[in-house]
Write an enzyme that holds these catalytic residues in place. Sequence first.
Site, PDB file in Angstrom:
ATOM      1  N   ASP A 333       0.870  -1.177   0.000  1.00 12.91           N
ATOM      2  CA  ASP A 333       0.000   0.000   0.000  1.00 12.91           C
ATOM      3  C   ASP A 333       0.905   1.224   0.000  1.00 12.91           C
ATOM      4  O   ASP A 333       2.128   1.120   0.064  1.00 12.91           O
ATOM      5  CB  ASP A 333      -1.001  -0.021   1.155  1.00 12.91           C
ATOM      6  CG  ASP A 333      -0.342  -0.210   2.501  1.00 12.91           C
ATOM      7  OD1 ASP A 333       0.892  -0.302   2.545  1.00 12.91           O
ATOM      8  OD2 ASP A 333      -1.050  -0.260   3.511  1.00 12.91           O
ATOM      9  N   ASP A 638      -3.260  -3.090   6.550  1.00 14.58           N
ATOM     10  CA  ASP A 638      -3.326  -2.688   7.951  1.00 14.58           C
ATOM     11  C   ASP A 638      -4.736  -2.696   8.533  1.00 14.58           C
ATOM     12  O   ASP A 638      -4.917  -2.807   9.731  1.00 14.58           O
ATOM     13  CB  ASP A 638      -2.672  -1.317   8.177  1.00 14.58           C
ATOM     14  CG  ASP A 638      -3.126  -0.311   7.148  1.00 14.58           C
ATOM     15  OD1 ASP A 638      -4.218  -0.516   6.584  1.00 14.58           O
ATOM     16  OD2 ASP A 638      -2.405   0.668   6.906  1.00 14.58           O
ATOM     17  N   ASN A 704      28.818 -38.089   4.747  1.00 16.81           N
ATOM     18  CA  ASN A 704      28.327 -39.434   5.027  1.00 16.81           C
ATOM     19  C   ASN A 704      28.543 -40.370   3.849  1.00 16.81           C
ATOM     20  O   ASN A 704      28.930 -41.525   4.002  1.00 16.81           O
ATOM     21  CB  ASN A 704      26.837 -39.386   5.384  1.00 16.81           C
ATOM     22  CG  ASN A 704      26.611 -38.598   6.659  1.00 16.81           C
ATOM     23  OD1 ASN A 704      27.555 -38.337   7.403  1.00 16.81           O
ATOM     24  ND2 ASN A 704      25.387 -38.196   6.890  1.00 16.81           N
ATOM     25  N   GLU A 707      32.028 -41.763   3.688  1.00 16.51           N
ATOM     26  CA  GLU A 707      32.285 -42.901   4.584  1.00 16.51           C
ATOM     27  C   GLU A 707      31.758 -44.191   3.967  1.00 16.51           C
ATOM     28  O   GLU A 707      32.440 -45.220   3.929  1.00 16.51           O
ATOM     29  CB  GLU A 707      31.597 -42.664   5.943  1.00 16.51           C
ATOM     30  CG  GLU A 707      32.211 -41.508   6.698  1.00 16.51           C
ATOM     31  CD  GLU A 707      31.255 -40.863   7.682  1.00 16.51           C
ATOM     32  OE1 GLU A 707      30.276 -41.522   8.085  1.00 16.51           O
ATOM     33  OE2 GLU A 707      31.469 -39.695   8.042  1.00 16.51           O
ATOM     34  N   ASP A 736      31.917 -34.189  12.441  1.00 22.14           N
ATOM     35  CA  ASP A 736      31.376 -33.364  11.347  1.00 22.14           C
ATOM     36  C   ASP A 736      30.101 -32.614  11.708  1.00 22.14           C
ATOM     37  O   ASP A 736      29.618 -31.786  10.969  1.00 22.14           O
ATOM     38  CB  ASP A 736      31.249 -34.145  10.033  1.00 22.14           C
ATOM     39  CG  ASP A 736      30.312 -35.324  10.158  1.00 22.14           C
ATOM     40  OD1 ASP A 736      29.637 -35.398  11.186  1.00 22.14           O
ATOM     41  OD2 ASP A 736      30.262 -36.146   9.228  1.00 22.14           O
TER      42      ASP A 736
HETATM   43  P1  ATP Z   1      -3.595   3.193   1.077  1.00 21.30           P
HETATM   44  O1  ATP Z   1      -4.329   2.027   0.559  1.00 21.30           O
HETATM   45  O2  ATP Z   1      -2.333   3.424   0.370  1.00 21.30           O
HETATM   46  O3  ATP Z   1      -3.445   3.220   2.556  1.00 21.30           O
HETATM   47  P2  ATP Z   1      -5.781   5.085   1.260  1.00 21.30           P
HETATM   48  O4  ATP Z   1      -5.624   5.379   2.695  1.00 21.30           O
HETATM   49  O5  ATP Z   1      -6.047   6.243   0.357  1.00 21.30           O
HETATM   50  O6  ATP Z   1      -4.495   4.452   0.644  1.00 21.30           O
HETATM   51  P3  ATP Z   1      -8.286   3.819   1.818  1.00 21.30           P
HETATM   52  O7  ATP Z   1      -8.075   3.860   3.272  1.00 21.30           O
HETATM   53  O8  ATP Z   1      -8.920   2.660   1.164  1.00 21.30           O
HETATM   54  O9  ATP Z   1      -6.902   3.996   1.086  1.00 21.30           O
HETATM   55  O10 ATP Z   1      -9.130   5.124   1.460  1.00 21.30           O
HETATM   56  C1  ATP Z   1      -9.683   5.306   0.196  1.00 21.30           C
HETATM   57  C2  ATP Z   1     -10.049   6.763   0.032  1.00 21.30           C
HETATM   58  O11 ATP Z   1     -11.085   7.106   0.946  1.00 21.30           O
HETATM   59  C3  ATP Z   1      -8.939   7.721   0.345  1.00 21.30           C
HETATM   60  O12 ATP Z   1      -8.110   7.942  -0.762  1.00 21.30           O
HETATM   61  C4  ATP Z   1      -9.677   8.970   0.733  1.00 21.30           C
HETATM   62  O13 ATP Z   1     -10.084   9.674  -0.416  1.00 21.30           O
HETATM   63  C5  ATP Z   1     -10.898   8.424   1.433  1.00 21.30           C
HETATM   64  N1  ATP Z   1     -10.686   8.381   2.888  1.00 21.30           N
HETATM   65  C6  ATP Z   1      -9.757   7.715   3.571  1.00 21.30           C
HETATM   66  N2  ATP Z   1      -9.882   7.878   4.886  1.00 21.30           N
HETATM   67  C7  ATP Z   1     -10.937   8.692   5.075  1.00 21.30           C
HETATM   68  C8  ATP Z   1     -11.589   9.251   6.216  1.00 21.30           C
HETATM   69  N3  ATP Z   1     -11.184   8.992   7.460  1.00 21.30           N
HETATM   70  N4  ATP Z   1     -12.653  10.039   6.013  1.00 21.30           N
HETATM   71  C9  ATP Z   1     -13.087  10.283   4.776  1.00 21.30           C
HETATM   72  N5  ATP Z   1     -12.528   9.802   3.675  1.00 21.30           N
HETATM   73  C10 ATP Z   1     -11.469   9.026   3.785  1.00 21.30           C
END
Ligand code: ATP
Length: 916
Positions: A333, A638, A704, A707, A736
């Site tokens: 990611d 994650d 081995n 031998e 060995d």
């Molecule tokens: P990566 O996968 O590299 O961690 P990412 O964090 O952009 O990237 P996602 O967590 O799937 O991936 O989020 C997808 C999209 O949703 C983001 O690019 C952003 O536009 C939106 N987004 C992420 N977090 C929030 C949030 N807490 N509130 C509102 N929109 C969000």
Amino acid sequence: MTRDKSDDQTPWSQSITDVLAWADVSRDEGLSDEEVTRRLEQFGPNELREAEKRHWTAVLADQFKSFIILLLAVAGLAAFVMGDVVEAVAIFAVLAINGAIGFVTEMRAISSIESLQEITEIETRVRRTGAETTIPAGDLVPGDIVILEAGDLVPADLRIIEPSKLQVDESALTGESVPVGKTSDPLEEDVPLAERENMLYKGTYVTRGSVEAVVVSTGPDTELGHISASLREAAEEETPLQEKLDELGQKLVPFLLVVATIVLVSGWLRGQDLFLMVETAIALAIATVPEGLPIVATLVLARGMWRMADRNALVTNLASVETLGSTTVICTDKTGTLTENRMTVAEYELANGTVEVTGTGLETDGTFKQDDQELDEPQDPIVQEALEVGVLCTNASVTEHESEIETSGDPMEVALLIAGIKGGLDRDELLDSMPEAREVSFDPSVKMMATYHELNGAYTVAVKGAPEAVIDSATHVKTDGDTEALTDSDRAEWLEKGDRMAEDGLRVLALARKEVDSTETPPYEDLTLLGLVGFIDPPREEVKPTIQRCQDAGMRVVMVTGDHAGTARNIAHSVGLVDSADVEVIEGRELDDPETLSQAETDRFVNASVFARVNPENKLDLIDLHRTAGSIVAMTGDGVNDAPALKKADIGVAMGQRGTQVAQEAADMILRDDNFGSIYHAVREGRTIFNNIRKFVLYLMSCNLSELLAILIAALLGFPLPLLPLQILFLNVVTDIFPAFALGACEGSRDIMDRPPRDPEEPIMTRTHWGELGVYGLLISASTIGAFVIAGGMYVGGLETREAVTISFLTLAFAQLWHVFNMREITSGILRNEVTENLYVWGALGLSTLILFGAVYLPGISLALRTTPIGLDGWLVVFGMSLLPLGVGQLEREYRRRFETPTLPPILEKLTSSLP
Ligand code: ATP
């Protein structure tokens, strides 16, 4: 707490006060340390499998369970009965040493793996003696007050005290995959498990919100404990490598039987003592069947796990250590792995132009600029509203403590709060006037989040999310002091603005709001768009060189992000993941129908390096595509939603700091420092470990074989035995072993990461290795027989003399010791290579040499081994002949290096082609 394990309580039917009274705990104080100790004793640790550790006596007994060992014991007894006490004592000594070495090795492997499991154990937050601390989940006791949040695994069975927007995935227990809401109210006594809304069960996990709860049962007393009691017998699985080593041992048995029979029959026909010949055959059997290989491999793998842990990569199972070495594709990611995940709001794109924000990181004093003019205060109502939505629609918090800034939550949300502070907006103050009434959490499939705030009897809904999602849901847009309808061409224009910001490498969100009468009104309809906000998230400095090194090592790095295509492309280019600034980016939705993909599309996806707007299901399909194409895939993740992809990948990689417990539990490897570079080091370690295992397998087997061949050749030539049975045992059990162990601890050769990954199907011993095995075995045995013949000529009485046999024994022993240097990689230098630079190897050689001198000059041992001092000329023969295999081996390696033939000369290739 007075209850015992059989107590039939139904905590879900009681009030919280009753449950706390029954558990004998105060919610604010938690348990005292003495009480915890007492309860740990009463209820045992919070572990499902009640430490089914193998007792040391069982491990010891295992060392003597083999058929061959039994034969040897019989031989020892027979010697004793026939009055040969020295021989009998010697045989039993060999048995004891053999058992001791096996026992120590296995115990070390076991304890090493156990302590590794301890450091990868899940932790949990509890309140004890009035303070919150984090403890290993295994130390929980009934009565503990536990605090959980989204992404945490439920560590025991709990009765909920106070849930906050809590949702729980209970599919592990109920099979129902839709997350369920929870309350704290008492329920009827007879509600079934799946409907006990005020309980949390071990093995489920929190998908949203947070909760405070009291532990009601732990370990085997939990519901999961009842279910898994029947599964407890599941055998420890062997890793593929251990299995292969077992098979290797099995394969040698028929070969061994043939040789032993020839030796025995030919010796007997020539009138040799039958007991001596039987003893020789048993000694050869011990020499040839490499029973100890799997356990030594385990030790090497466990050592590798520790070395990886030192470099911040916690591998959760031995099999993954092996797989890592053959990784061909790393899907990573972006946010936090390739970038720092330290976000700063850089600009707002609004209807009336661009507003830039200065100040980076957590600095709270920045300014707002429009058209290069500094704005005193962002008085502009649209700017104010945009800041306000960013501050309201959040789960993060920023507090200032004596000019120290403390933050918690998603760094992007933190950045919005900091931007608010720069513009004079404080979240807590804002909430005083417009308290939060409802939150619709961020959902990666909707890509938006919303909060409802009460104001003058109505509600303001604050929304933020991915630009395309918010713009699509908006019907109006805020312009200078007014609200106008949003036309399709406006939408296209806003999307284009967002694309431009993303192409510049900014992470982009859109902000919107609306007013509603009720919190039941759906959040994402009829929104009024306020504008876009762009964040800077700088690439991690060390990532660029690491990606280059991964590529040099023949691995492809693929970015798989939920972010916008433009941002993904920009970051991919700046970290050197792709060469061109306008590389094709595949959007996740193109993967939505994996069944209907044409071959051309499949190829395109498999070869693509950047994927954007990818959702967790897309990740699963991508893993499938790569695996079908024959790749070994490592995938990072994650979130809670990433768990299936982490499980499916050959190597699931979770982040130790950023990752949720759910992701960590699903993963094969946890990066403690969230650093992409740690994956590279783990792969390097994986490759080294495999090579080391291969080194000691080839080494031990060629020793081995030598031998076996020495005895066989002598038998075929009609010579007397050049090695006596006890000498054979001595070589195997005492000398060995040490160099073989030392080989397991070599550093990787310098070029180990300049080569393509190993084919995971490749056997430990390839045809080339079998060929080498034959050549080395022959060389060493030929030198031994050569030394035997020369010695025979040197002494009156010829081959039958004790001197001649001592010389052939020592020649074989030293040839085996020097042979360790033949184990260097073809590509390493003669003098400086991973074997010569391994201090353990020198230590092992020193020790084995001392032992060999002892074997000749210590009266007790020389009596048992039937050796005798051999004089200077004898030693000259020993050293001269024993160095021969080393010389020839090194010449062969040099020849192959110069002419760049990684394989054997054609004639040997042909000879070995019939081997497995
Ligand atoms: P990566 O996968 O590299 O961690 P990412 O964090 O952009 O990237 P996602 O967590 O799937 O991936 O989020 C997808 C999209 O949703 C983001 O690019 C952003 O536009 C939106 N987004 C992420 N977090 C929030 C949030 N807490 N509130 C509102 N929109 C969000």
